[in-house]
Design a protein around this motif. Sequence first.
Motif, PDB file in Angstrom:
ATOM      1  N   VAL A   1       0.828  -1.204   0.000  1.00  0.00           N
ATOM      2  CA  VAL A   1       0.000   0.000   0.000  1.00  0.00           C
ATOM      3  C   VAL A   1       0.866   1.259   0.000  1.00  0.00           C
ATOM      4  CG1 VAL A   1      -1.858  -1.174   1.246  1.00  0.00           C
ATOM      5  CG2 VAL A   1      -0.134   0.117   2.533  1.00  0.00           C
ATOM      6  N   ASP A   2       0.263   2.370  -0.444  1.00  0.00           N
ATOM      7  CA  ASP A   2       0.959   3.657  -0.393  1.00  0.00           C
ATOM      8  C   ASP A   2       0.762   4.297   0.981  1.00  0.00           C
ATOM      9  OD1 ASP A   2      -1.599   4.756  -0.333  1.00  0.00           O
ATOM     10  OD2 ASP A   2      -1.590   5.334  -2.446  1.00  0.00           O
ATOM     11  N   LYS A   3       1.233   5.514   1.150  1.00  0.00           N
ATOM     12  CA  LYS A   3       1.178   6.160   2.469  1.00  0.00           C
ATOM     13  C   LYS A   3      -0.245   6.454   2.926  1.00  0.00           C
ATOM     14  CE  LYS A   3       2.016  10.776   0.530  1.00  0.00           C
ATOM     15  NZ  LYS A   3       2.950  11.936   0.550  1.00  0.00           N
ATOM     16  N   HIS A   4      -1.208   6.356   1.999  1.00  0.00           N
ATOM     17  CA  HIS A   4      -2.606   6.585   2.361  1.00  0.00           C
ATOM     18  C   HIS A   4      -3.345   5.274   2.630  1.00  0.00           C
ATOM     19  CE1 HIS A   4      -1.993  10.733   1.244  1.00  0.00           C
ATOM     20  NE2 HIS A   4      -1.616  10.383   0.027  1.00  0.00           N
ATOM     21  N   GLY A   5      -2.626   4.154   2.534  1.00  0.00           N
ATOM     22  CA  GLY A   5      -3.240   2.856   2.778  1.00  0.00           C
ATOM     23  C   GLY A   5      -3.915   2.251   1.564  1.00  0.00           C
ATOM     24  N   LYS A   6      -3.712   2.861   0.383  1.00  0.00           N
ATOM     25  CA  LYS A   6      -4.324   2.358  -0.846  1.00  0.00           C
ATOM     26  C   LYS A   6      -3.363   1.422  -1.563  1.00  0.00           C
ATOM     27  CE  LYS A   6      -6.321   3.957  -5.217  1.00  0.00           C
ATOM     28  NZ  LYS A   6      -6.576   5.138  -6.090  1.00  0.00           N
ATOM     29  N   GLU A   7      -3.890   0.285  -2.061  1.00  0.00           N
ATOM     30  CA  GLU A   7      -3.032  -0.676  -2.756  1.00  0.00           C
ATOM     31  C   GLU A   7      -2.417  -0.058  -4.010  1.00  0.00           C
ATOM     32  OE1 GLU A   7      -3.731  -4.949  -3.106  1.00  0.00           O
ATOM     33  OE2 GLU A   7      -5.659  -4.630  -2.089  1.00  0.00           O
ATOM     34  N   VAL A   8      -1.138  -0.347  -4.221  1.00  0.00           N
ATOM     35  CA  VAL A   8      -0.421   0.190  -5.375  1.00  0.00           C
ATOM     36  C   VAL A   8      -0.504  -0.790  -6.543  1.00  0.00           C
ATOM     37  CG1 VAL A   8       1.160   1.458  -3.879  1.00  0.00           C
ATOM     38  CG2 VAL A   8       1.788  -0.832  -4.671  1.00  0.00           C
ATOM     39  N   GLY A   9      -0.076  -0.328  -7.711  1.00  0.00           N
ATOM     40  CA  GLY A   9      -0.118  -1.157  -8.907  1.00  0.00           C
ATOM     41  C   GLY A   9       1.130  -2.016  -9.054  1.00  0.00           C
ATOM     42  N   ILE A  10       1.135  -2.829 -10.104  1.00  0.00           N
ATOM     43  CA  ILE A  10       2.276  -3.702 -10.404  1.00  0.00           C
ATOM     44  C   ILE A  10       3.540  -2.854 -10.587  1.00  0.00           C
ATOM     45  CG2 ILE A  10       3.240  -5.369 -12.038  1.00  0.00           C
ATOM     46  CD1 ILE A  10       0.866  -6.399 -10.392  1.00  0.00           C
TER      47      ILE A  10
END
Length: 486
Positions: A328-337
């Motif tokens: 996840v990024d710093k906002h808790g959202k899953e990142v891409g490949i």
Amino acid sequence: MNVFDYLFDSTQNLEKDFVLGPKEKISFKKLHEESLKIASYLKENIGRNENIVLISPNSVFFITAYLGILKSGNICVPLNFSIEQDNLDIILKTTDCKMVFMASSLQSKQILKNEEQLINEDIFNHILRNQESVLFDSDFDKNSLAEIIFTSGSTGIPKGVMISHQNIISNTQSIIEYLDLTSKDVIGIVLPFFYCYGLSLLHTHLRVGGSIVLNNSFIFLGSVINDLKKYKCTGFAGVPSHYQILLKKSQNFKNTDFPDLRYVTQAGGKLHNVFIEEFVQAFPKIDFFVMYGQTEATARLSFLPPNMVSSKKGSIGKGIPGVTLKIVDKHGKEVGIGEEGELMAKGDNIMLGYYKEPEETKKTIKDGWLYTGDIAIEDEDGYLYLMARKKEIIKVGGKRVSPKEIEEVILSIPEVVDCTITGIEDELLGEAIKAIIVLNSTMDQQIMKEKILTRCSEKLSLYKIPQLIEFENNLSVNAAGKKIKK
């Protein structure tokens, strides 16, 4: 279920030796009986839910005390047998410890303040001779606290990781599954049991009815090699320094035939690709498992199957059975490949939290997810790659630099045994890059420095080339064999 009952579920009456080795042996049946005596003594003399410290090198004494504490419903606190007195005092006070099991050989080194009841090996053996086993309730909360494993915190003050009975059961079952362990397996153990990786070897082989060979003298490489052959070990487990030393410092290791060795495992930090390739080339018939984990996850989070070691170089694989991983990024959202983010984990093996540190626990576990503090990426096939610890990222003139990338390049030089990259303060760039190098021979350091800088200039961008190179004579490791970063 109490983890003791899980571990001995099908092995408590086996006459077969669980512990093998030149110094000590004990069968499953005798270990079960003696552990129950220790548990009974604790039930009668201290009750339940007390924190009990255990300080000992790997031994039958450690194993029996450890299992007895767990069965009694108390909490085991296994500590590094070379722990500094200040840290011991802090932990004894923090845990309100009433009792300490301590190997007799350590009594002159570790000083208690007469507030804790000491069980040394003489008292221990007296208990075994005189204690009758008592009955224990079959109704036991599997989510209750089993052990507190202390790790080094970012402040230098140890942090206690709280592990439940269910945590151990879950992680043990998963490791058995992916390593395909059976009663035929014999593991050579050089990892101390106060370290979660070492404890996982004890748990898994006790559960399946395998055997363990204790070797507390890894510095004597010949004894390790001899044990693997003499006791027909099917498995060996090590941290990066173990493999680096075996491959670079031993004259005989790569030329030795290990007909019974089915697999080896590596965790406890990144073993750079050059060493994995060297091992696989030397022993093509031995399965090499790259693994990743944390104390906060009881032991293990992911593994890379041996057949993928070449095609997925540098990967930590995918989550072990029962564990879900995401980035996840710093906002808790899953990142891409291919995008960097923090690795998170979820499963029944995730710790209860940090002992008496609710705020640290809240930062590390959110909505059941463990924030590992490791920066990772995922490829198109779902395999994970660690880029760096969040705290290890170096920023040179605002550019992010991962130490592992530079270490990999320098370790490709045959004369280099080890390389540690760190950031140092720099007025102009913010941080500059420092390399600490251990060489395999008495090579001229100036010649080697030029060779290292040449290799770096060929493989790395200019801002990633170390500005400072220092040489050390030996690889610095702690009691668990893990590299000490200065």
